[in-house]
Each structure stands twice: as structure tokens, then as C-alpha cells.
Design a protein around this motif. Structure first.
Motif, PDB file in Angstrom:
ATOM      1  N   GLY A  12      46.356  34.311 -60.222  1.00 60.44           N
ATOM      2  CA  GLY A  12      45.250  35.173 -61.052  1.00 60.44           C
ATOM      3  C   GLY A  12      44.314  35.814 -59.825  1.00 60.44           C
ATOM      4  O   GLY A  12      43.519  34.585 -59.735  1.00 60.44           O
ATOM      5  N   THR A  13      44.107  36.769 -59.576  1.00 63.84           N
ATOM      6  CA  THR A  13      43.264  36.636 -58.927  1.00 63.84           C
ATOM      7  C   THR A  13      43.351  36.312 -57.066  1.00 63.84           C
ATOM      8  O   THR A  13      41.706  35.621 -57.023  1.00 63.84           O
ATOM      9  CB  THR A  13      41.698  37.233 -59.030  1.00 63.84           C
ATOM     10  OG1 THR A  13      41.248  36.089 -59.947  1.00 63.84           O
ATOM     11  CG2 THR A  13      41.564  38.737 -59.936  1.00 63.84           C
ATOM     12  N   ASN A  15      43.610  33.018 -57.376  1.00 58.97           N
ATOM     13  CA  ASN A  15      43.931  31.459 -57.339  1.00 58.97           C
ATOM     14  C   ASN A  15      44.876  31.474 -57.328  1.00 58.97           C
ATOM     15  O   ASN A  15      46.140  31.440 -59.090  1.00 58.97           O
ATOM     16  CB  ASN A  15      43.136  31.994 -59.129  1.00 58.97           C
ATOM     17  CG  ASN A  15      42.646  29.982 -59.113  1.00 58.97           C
ATOM     18  OD1 ASN A  15      41.476  29.676 -60.280  1.00 58.97           O
ATOM     19  ND2 ASN A  15      43.420  28.777 -58.490  1.00 58.97           N
ATOM     20  N   ASN A  90      41.680  31.053 -65.157  1.00 52.10           N
ATOM     21  CA  ASN A  90      43.662  32.136 -64.589  1.00 52.10           C
ATOM     22  C   ASN A  90      44.360  31.420 -64.495  1.00 52.10           C
ATOM     23  O   ASN A  90      45.378  32.418 -64.969  1.00 52.10           O
ATOM     24  CB  ASN A  90      42.936  32.042 -62.501  1.00 52.10           C
ATOM     25  CG  ASN A  90      41.449  33.090 -62.422  1.00 52.10           C
ATOM     26  OD1 ASN A  90      41.070  33.844 -63.149  1.00 52.10           O
ATOM     27  ND2 ASN A  90      40.803  32.476 -61.748  1.00 52.10           N
ATOM     28  N   ARG A  93      45.983  31.776 -68.230  1.00 56.10           N
ATOM     29  CA  ARG A  93      46.019  33.047 -67.835  1.00 56.10           C
ATOM     30  C   ARG A  93      47.542  33.475 -68.056  1.00 56.10           C
ATOM     31  O   ARG A  93      48.708  33.639 -68.234  1.00 56.10           O
ATOM     32  CB  ARG A  93      45.854  34.528 -67.582  1.00 56.10           C
ATOM     33  CG  ARG A  93      44.565  34.469 -67.947  1.00 56.10           C
ATOM     34  CD  ARG A  93      43.591  35.946 -67.333  1.00 56.10           C
ATOM     35  NE  ARG A  93      43.308  36.406 -66.418  1.00 56.10           N
ATOM     36  CZ  ARG A  93      42.996  35.866 -65.423  1.00 56.10           C
ATOM     37  NH1 ARG A  93      41.681  35.134 -65.374  1.00 56.10           N
ATOM     38  NH2 ARG A  93      42.806  36.387 -63.997  1.00 56.10           N
ATOM     39  N   SER A 230      39.023  32.243 -56.066  1.00 57.79           N
ATOM     40  CA  SER A 230      39.103  32.679 -57.445  1.00 57.79           C
ATOM     41  C   SER A 230      38.723  31.436 -58.490  1.00 57.79           C
ATOM     42  O   SER A 230      39.795  30.288 -58.349  1.00 57.79           O
ATOM     43  CB  SER A 230      40.073  33.982 -58.006  1.00 57.79           C
ATOM     44  OG  SER A 230      39.290  34.196 -59.212  1.00 57.79           O
ATOM     45  N   GLY A 232      38.116  31.163 -62.673  1.00 60.92           N
ATOM     46  CA  GLY A 232      38.201  31.748 -63.980  1.00 60.92           C
ATOM     47  C   GLY A 232      37.272  31.288 -65.137  1.00 60.92           C
ATOM     48  O   GLY A 232      35.957  31.947 -65.408  1.00 60.92           O
ATOM     49  N   VAL A 263      37.680  40.257 -62.193  1.00 62.43           N
ATOM     50  CA  VAL A 263      37.672  39.616 -63.415  1.00 62.43           C
ATOM     51  C   VAL A 263      36.589  40.212 -64.865  1.00 62.43           C
ATOM     52  O   VAL A 263      35.191  40.154 -64.392  1.00 62.43           O
ATOM     53  CB  VAL A 263      37.826  38.030 -63.522  1.00 62.43           C
ATOM     54  CG1 VAL A 263      38.919  37.721 -62.728  1.00 62.43           C
ATOM     55  CG2 VAL A 263      36.491  37.156 -63.355  1.00 62.43           C
ATOM     56  N   GLY A 282      47.568  38.329 -64.588  1.00 65.68           N
ATOM     57  CA  GLY A 282      48.365  37.336 -64.315  1.00 65.68           C
ATOM     58  C   GLY A 282      49.671  37.733 -63.549  1.00 65.68           C
ATOM     59  O   GLY A 282      50.317  38.663 -64.602  1.00 65.68           O
TER      60      GLY A 282
END
Length: 293
Positions: A12-13, A15, A90, A93, A230, A232, A263, A282
Motif C-alpha cells: 500500500g503506497t 509499504n 497501510n 487495507r 509509507s 499509514g 494517502v 491496497g
């Protein structure tokens, strides 16, 4: 005992995580094996390890079920060094995406799904462009610790913020200071948090608010993982810190740019207080099998 670990790589981004399905909790990995799986040269490589377990099969999961009987799945999250962690914004997600992909749940689009974590029950749902997680209540963690980092000329004051896991957020003067940090070295926090903390360094955009939304850049050194592309919960903590510093009139919606992407963070008053929500992608990257000796 040697065995084959069937896993999925997700991110997720930027991560990234190794995820595995263990519904009945029969195959826990010890910290040494988790660190080996997450090693980027000798293992799969990841910022964290996530095991999907039915909540009823774990003591922590039983606590989650007592909080919310709908939290039938537990996100058993571990840092890259094999240490357990409370939560991952992260990761949760990506975890929902994994549960759906594995056929373990089939939520209606936009339906909130309760997930057990060591920080308590968190809710997540599909949303336009990815997923949105309600990370629950947050709180200022007190004090103004001093933070020292490689290539930062003098120590800077930070602010402690807890969003289920601990953070210290530090404001920097400009993009040059942010880009010049060497986060391969662990930042030093004085006084040191009892259980460690993720350390975020932030720079407000110019202008800070555009179209009613705040905008910041962030880099992070995660406890147990090092610098990541990243974080979250770190993005959430950073937005909360900058809103706090900005004072009355600061917006409740924020765009946070991290090295791995963008994000969204928004604050929402609910019946029990102010919640903070995180939105972003995600994605699942590939499946594999790793032989563990």
C-alpha cells in the motif's frame, strides 16, 4: 521443523507486506523466521508480516470478539525484525484486499468490515480508488520530546501522538531538510519512549490548505522496520500533528505525500469522540511458496 510457507506479497503506497492465511492458527512463525522471511536479500523482503487468523483461535482475537462479535478475523501483524506490532494503517487495507482475494470474506462494496488487531478492533471498507480504514480514537501522548536524526543539524522538538501505536512527529523547515535526512540511521528520541515509536518528519505544503484540504509531505522511520516508503498510521499522526500546530480553522481533511505515493486522512466526530480515517490503495503483487528450514 521445515515446512512450505504459502504467501502473498502485498503493498500500500510502497509499504509492503508478506501475508499468509492460517485460519485455525496452526502455523505461527517465531520472530527469527519472521525476520528471515522479511529480509530483502535472503527472504521475500517486506516491511512487515501479516497472518490472517480467525479471532477465536488467538487470545488477542478473543479480546477483539469481546469488543465486537463481528471481528471474526484477526490481523496478526509483525514488524520486519520479528517484533509484534499493535496496528498498521497501510497493512489493514492490504489485509482486507487479501481476505477478499482468498475468498475468506465477501463484503458488499462500501460495507465496513471489523478486523481484530492488538490495538483493538478497527474497521475497513472498499472505497473509490482503494480502501478506507477507520483507525478509531486518537490522543496526544504528552510532552515535547527532542529528536535527533542524521543530517539534521540540531535536535528538533516533536509531538507524541497515539493512534493505536506510538508516534513522534517532527516539523522541518523545508523540503531540503526533509530530503537531506539519512533515515538509515535510527533517530534518537529524548526521553526515549518506553516501547519505542515511529518517527515522522513532516513539511507543510505551500499553501498549506488548497481546496479546503491540508497538504503535507512526510518521511518516516518505523519502529522495527527502518525507513519505509509509507506508513499509514504515521500519515494519520502527521496530519493530526500539523492540524494541532495550525490551530483553530485548520481543515479536517488532509492529503499526505509519502515517498511511495499519496494517502488521504480525514477526522470525523462520532458518538465516542473524534475518529481518524485513512484512505489509499491496497494491492496484491504476487503469490509464492517459500521453503523454511
Amino acid at each position: 521443523m521445515a515446512f512450505d510457507l504459502r504467501f502473498t506479497k502485498g503493498q500500500g503506497t510502497g509499504n509492503d507486506f508478506v501475508l499468509t492465511s492460517d485460519p485455525d492458527g496452526e502455523h505461527p512463525l517465531d520472530p527469527t523466521r519472521i525476520a528471515a522471511v522479511c529480509d530483502r536479500r535472503f527472504g521475500v523482503g517486506a516491511d512487515g508480516f501479516i497472518r490472517a487468523v480467525r479471532s477465536e483461535r488467538l487470545p488477542e482475537g478473543e479480546a477483539a470478539l469481546a469488543e465486537d462479535p463481528g471481528a471474526t478475523w484477526f490481523m496478526d501483524y509483525w514488524n520486519a525484525d520479528g517484533s509484534p506490532s499493535e496496528m498498521c494503517g497501510n497493512g489493514i487495507r492490504v489485509f482486507l484486499r487479501f481476505l477478499i482475494d482468498q475468498g475468506l470474506i465477501a463484503p458488499v462494496d462500501g460495507e465496513w468490515v471489523a478486523i481484530g488487531t492488538r490495538a483493538g478492533v478497527r474497521r475497513v471498507r472498499t472505497s473509490p480508488g482503494g480502501f478506507e480504514a477507520d483507525l478509531g480514537l486518537w490522543r496526544l501522548d504528552g510532552g515535547e520530546p527532542l529528536v535527533r536524526a542524521k543530517n539534521l543539524p540540531v535536535a528538533r522538538p516533536g509531538i507524541g501522538i497515539d493512534v493505536g501505536n506510538p508516534h513522534v512527529v517532527v516539523a522541518l523547515a523545508d523540503d531540503d531538510e526533509l530530503d537531506g535526512l539519512d533515515l538509515s540511521y535510527v533517530p534518537v528520541v529524548e526521553p526515549a519512549p518506553d516501547t519505542g515509536a515511529n518517527i515522522e518528519f513532516v513539511v507543510p505544503a505551500d499553501p498549506l490548505v488548497d481546496g479546503g484540504r491540508g497538504r503535507i509531505r512526510m518521511r518516516v522511520h518505523e519502529r522495527g522496520s527502518g525507513e519505509t516508503l509509507s506508513c499509514g498510521t504515521g500519515a494519520v499522526a502527521s496530519a493530526l500533528a500539523v492540524r494541532y500546530w495550525a490551530g483553530a480553522g485548520a481543515p479536517d481533511e488532509w492529503i499526505v505525500q509519502v515517498p511511495g505515493g499519496v494517502v488521504g486522512v480525514r477526522m470525523q466526530v462520532q458518538g465516542d469522540g473524534e475518529h481518524v480515517l485513512l484512505s489509499g490503495p491496497g494491492e496484491l503483487v504476487f503469490d509464492g511458496v517459500l521453503s523454511l528450514g
